[in-house]
Design an enzyme around this catalytic site. Sequence first.
Site, PDB file in Angstrom:
ATOM      1  N   LYS A 170       0.774  -1.118   0.071  1.00 36.01           N
ATOM      2  CA  LYS A 170       0.033   0.053   0.214  1.00 36.01           C
ATOM      3  C   LYS A 170       0.900   1.279   0.107  1.00 36.01           C
ATOM      4  CE  LYS A 170      -3.869  -1.800  -0.684  1.00 36.01           C
ATOM      5  NZ  LYS A 170      -3.655  -3.356   0.032  1.00 36.01           N
TER       6      LYS A 170
HETATM    7  C1  PLP Z   1     -10.093  -2.669  -1.273  1.00 34.70           C
HETATM    8  C2  PLP Z   1      -9.124  -3.138  -0.405  1.00 34.70           C
HETATM    9  N1  PLP Z   1     -10.023  -3.105   1.128  1.00 34.70           N
HETATM   10  C3  PLP Z   1      -9.594  -4.142   1.605  1.00 34.70           C
HETATM   11  C4  PLP Z   1      -8.428  -4.080   1.540  1.00 34.70           C
HETATM   12  C5  PLP Z   1      -8.235  -5.111   3.002  1.00 34.70           C
HETATM   13  O1  PLP Z   1      -6.308  -4.469   3.569  1.00 34.70           O
HETATM   14  P1  PLP Z   1      -5.745  -5.493   4.845  1.00 34.70           P
HETATM   15  O2  PLP Z   1      -4.764  -6.178   3.378  1.00 34.70           O
HETATM   16  O3  PLP Z   1      -4.664  -4.395   5.582  1.00 34.70           O
HETATM   17  O4  PLP Z   1      -6.806  -6.242   5.183  1.00 34.70           O
HETATM   18  C6  PLP Z   1      -7.577  -4.740   0.630  1.00 34.70           C
HETATM   19  C7  PLP Z   1      -6.288  -5.102   0.084  1.00 34.70           C
HETATM   20  O5  PLP Z   1      -5.963  -5.378  -0.550  1.00 34.70           O
HETATM   21  C8  PLP Z   1      -8.092  -3.819  -0.548  1.00 34.70           C
HETATM   22  O6  PLP Z   1      -7.808  -3.735  -1.608  1.00 34.70           O
END
Ligand code: PLP
Length: 429
Positions: A227
């Site tokens: 990210k």
């Molecule tokens: C659109 C979206 N929402 C939520 C997430 C979840 O993030 P995390 O891995 O920090 O839980 C991601 C992860 O790639 C994502 O692309």
Amino acid sequence: MRVLVECPPEVLLSNKNPAVNPGIEILSLFRTLQGIEVIQLTEVKEQVIPFHQADVGEEEAQAAASAVLSGWLTMGPKTIEFEQKFASYVGAKHAIGVSSCTAALHLALDAIGLKQGDEVLVPTTTFTSTAEVVCYFKAKPVLVDVDAKTLCIDPVDAERRITEKTRAVIPVHYAGQPCDMDAIHAMAKRHGLRVIEDAAHALPASYHGIRVGAISELTAFSFYATKTLTTGEGGMVTTDNEELATRMRMMRLHGIGRDAWKRYSAEGSWYYEVLDSGFKYNLTDIQSAIGIVQLAKCDSMNAARAQIAAQYSKEFAKERALQVPTVGDHRDSAWHLYVLRLNLEEISITRSEMIEKLKERGIGTSVHFIPLHMHPYYRNTYGYLADDFPVASKEYQRYLSLPIFPRMTSAQIDYVIENVLEIVKAAAR
Ligand SMILES: Cc1ncc(COP(=O)(O)O)c(C=O)c1O
């Protein structure tokens, strides 16, 4: 790329000996009672450009090391500092550090009191996290088609899918571009829905000059390794609402009352009370120390990504076979992803063949996303069909995400541009 090669010991004397040929390295030696029987070698072909490379280095390493050396390893003063800095950066009253964006979304839905049988609107073009958190409550993620231009949730389609059970909408700022939040807020107001933004891609992004994180009642961020700000794993949920913030702070740490994390500190007390059955979702001081360094670089990392996107788009826009991403009015994108679309009628290769060809040339790519309605779980559980989401189903066939990370060199950017253009020109109809 690593290719496994199995071979007998004599090979060590051949030109595959890594000492002779540095393109080969020994992965492992399989020993038997009789001695070495099989040697596994790997051919190491350096990938020229990875899909992603985190912009982390000495400063983050030092910050993590000092957090370790401070002796306070879990959530503590560094997390509080990171939360305060993050809140002030996005312009929210409260920022609550958590272990992931998934955790942030879960806490947000808990805070609005989501119940079994409720429905939540979720775009189908997203990662499973956005919808799976709804399932945690035995509520239903109602998938929504996306806007063909932005690939963000289509507010018109969302409104069509509202029933008397709909409680909330989770707009996803796809690739870093804010959704049409005016339309979403207007819809939410008309139907009494809560708005929780999935801003996993959207730090720093803004809408009408307001940073994502300060637009809706609740916003969830991700600090996952790929990210725009990373702590390895991690997340943050922001809100201006004191009551929601208090609930989420409590629920991220086992449902224990105020300042649970302080109970092992000098000023803390051994006594605590469990007020609800909460979760273990806290962010550690080691992660937060890295996050503080990353946050200070957030603007410059964003500028670097925006510059790469501009360079890509300038060149790709000239090619009929390609459709470049566009950013809507009054929006600034975080440029987490650069999503290129192929005009398939102009070329004789598919998106997957394009990915393979780029891979052969050492260029890492990805696809964001396989729409949720195409995954067995969502299809089988809720009976979703491809025809229910005509835009998402069609667009999925023709997009791919190219490398876009602050450390990309001009030579790497040029290499991607050259190769993409070369491949589509060679495949022109
Ligand atoms: C659109 C979206 N929402 C939520 C997430 C979840 O993030 P995390 O891995 O920090 O839980 C991601 C992860 O790639 C994502 O692309």
